[in-house]
Design an enzyme around this catalytic site. Structure first.
Site, short mmCIF file in Angstrom:
data_model
loop_
_atom_site.label_atom_id
_atom_site.label_comp_id
_atom_site.label_asym_id
_atom_site.label_seq_id
_atom_site.Cartn_x
_atom_site.Cartn_y
_atom_site.Cartn_z
N GLY A 45 -46.58 2.02 34.31
CA GLY A 45 -47.81 2.55 34.02
C GLY A 45 -47.72 4.03 33.41
O GLY A 45 -46.48 4.45 33.46
N GLN A 50 -49.32 12.13 29.78
CA GLN A 50 -47.73 11.99 29.63
C GLN A 50 -47.17 11.92 28.43
O GLN A 50 -45.96 12.19 28.39
CB GLN A 50 -47.41 10.85 30.82
CG GLN A 50 -47.45 10.89 32.11
CD GLN A 50 -46.98 9.86 32.85
OE1 GLN A 50 -47.77 8.72 32.92
NE2 GLN A 50 -45.77 9.86 33.36
N CYS A 92 -41.94 8.29 38.85
CA CYS A 92 -42.83 8.65 37.76
C CYS A 92 -42.09 8.85 36.51
O CYS A 92 -41.18 9.51 36.65
CB CYS A 92 -43.80 9.90 38.02
SG CYS A 92 -45.05 10.47 36.85
N LEU A 93 -42.65 8.67 35.49
CA LEU A 93 -41.72 8.78 34.21
C LEU A 93 -41.80 10.50 33.90
O LEU A 93 -40.53 11.03 33.23
CB LEU A 93 -42.11 8.01 33.22
CG LEU A 93 -42.19 6.62 33.08
CD1 LEU A 93 -43.03 6.14 31.75
CD2 LEU A 93 -41.07 6.01 33.03
N HIS A 134 -51.99 6.04 41.33
CA HIS A 134 -50.93 6.84 40.65
C HIS A 134 -51.36 7.37 39.19
O HIS A 134 -51.44 8.48 38.87
CB HIS A 134 -49.75 6.30 40.40
CG HIS A 134 -48.60 6.97 39.95
ND1 HIS A 134 -47.50 7.50 40.67
CD2 HIS A 134 -48.39 7.54 38.63
CE1 HIS A 134 -46.48 8.11 39.61
NE2 HIS A 134 -47.20 8.06 38.51
N GLU A 135 -52.04 6.54 38.59
CA GLU A 135 -52.36 6.95 37.02
C GLU A 135 -53.72 7.41 37.05
O GLU A 135 -53.90 8.43 36.40
CB GLU A 135 -52.58 5.38 36.25
CG GLU A 135 -51.28 4.84 36.33
CD GLU A 135 -50.05 5.61 35.62
OE1 GLU A 135 -50.22 6.40 34.81
OE2 GLU A 135 -48.98 5.17 36.07
N HIS A 138 -52.98 11.12 37.69
CA HIS A 138 -52.57 11.99 36.43
C HIS A 138 -53.60 12.22 35.79
O HIS A 138 -53.52 13.50 35.14
CB HIS A 138 -51.66 10.84 35.70
CG HIS A 138 -50.30 10.72 35.57
ND1 HIS A 138 -49.44 11.93 35.66
CD2 HIS A 138 -49.36 9.64 36.30
CE1 HIS A 138 -48.03 11.44 35.95
NE2 HIS A 138 -48.22 10.25 36.15
NI NI Z 1 -46.49 8.93 36.84
#
Ligand code: NI
Length: 169
Positions: A45, A50, A92-93, A134-135, A138
């Site tokens: 995701g 991000q 998470c990236l 999660h997204e 963000h």
């Molecule tokens: Ni994330």
């Protein structure tokens, strides 16, 4: 085009992202770039903040590119129903190298617009429910660490601060 993923500490990650109102060619290009950037980073995701863009757009593919039909685009998403509970490791990236157990709903229904601006709702279970939550977090300026205990979060943030000091972040 692959965009670099910004990490914890970049203020764009802490901001509430702006709703999308125009569904033009530039948006379609941005969505393609987001998929490309997510696959390059081996994520399931990615939210627009991000890659430094404070707009309410997220892409998800829990098959990491194996199934073209599994691509999901969420624009201006809202979690409208949640059910049950799951406790699994989450990463998470924007927090590379860190994974923690996070409590999430087992099932989550998201209401969003698709890439053409058409409203839809979709129910996810397990990893997909986790990705929806999660997204969406963000886009509200929240990372998964906001769901950890203060103790766990402080430990993790201390390690990141050390890495920042050492020039390793
Ligand atoms: Ni994330």
């Amino acid at each position: 085009m692959i965009h670099p993923v910004v990490k914890y500490g970049n203020e764009v990650l802490a901001k509430t992202a702006e709703p999308v109102t125009v569904f033009d060619g530039d948006l379609q290009k941005l969505i393609e770039d987001m998929f490309e950037s997510m696959y390059a980073a081996q994520g399931v995701g990615l939210a627009a903040p991000q890659i430094g863009i404070s707009r309410r757009i997220a892409v998800i593919d829990i098959t990491t590119g194996k199934d073209p039909k599994a691509r999901i685009v969420l624009i201006n998403p809202e979690i409208i129903v949640t059910e049950g509970q799951q406790k699994e490791e989450e990463g998470c990236l924007s927090l590379p190298g860190f994974r923690e157990t996070v409590k999430r709903p087992l099932r989550a229904t998201v209401r969003a617009l698709d890439r053409k601006g058409k409203e839809f709702t979709m129910q996810g279970e397990g990893l997909l429910a986790r990705a929806f939550c999660h997204e969406t977090d963000h886009l509200n300026g929240q990372l998964f660490i906001s769901h950890l205990s203060t103790l766990k979060r402080d430990l993790l943030l201390r390690r990141i601060r050390k890495m920042i000091k050492a020039g390793e972040w």
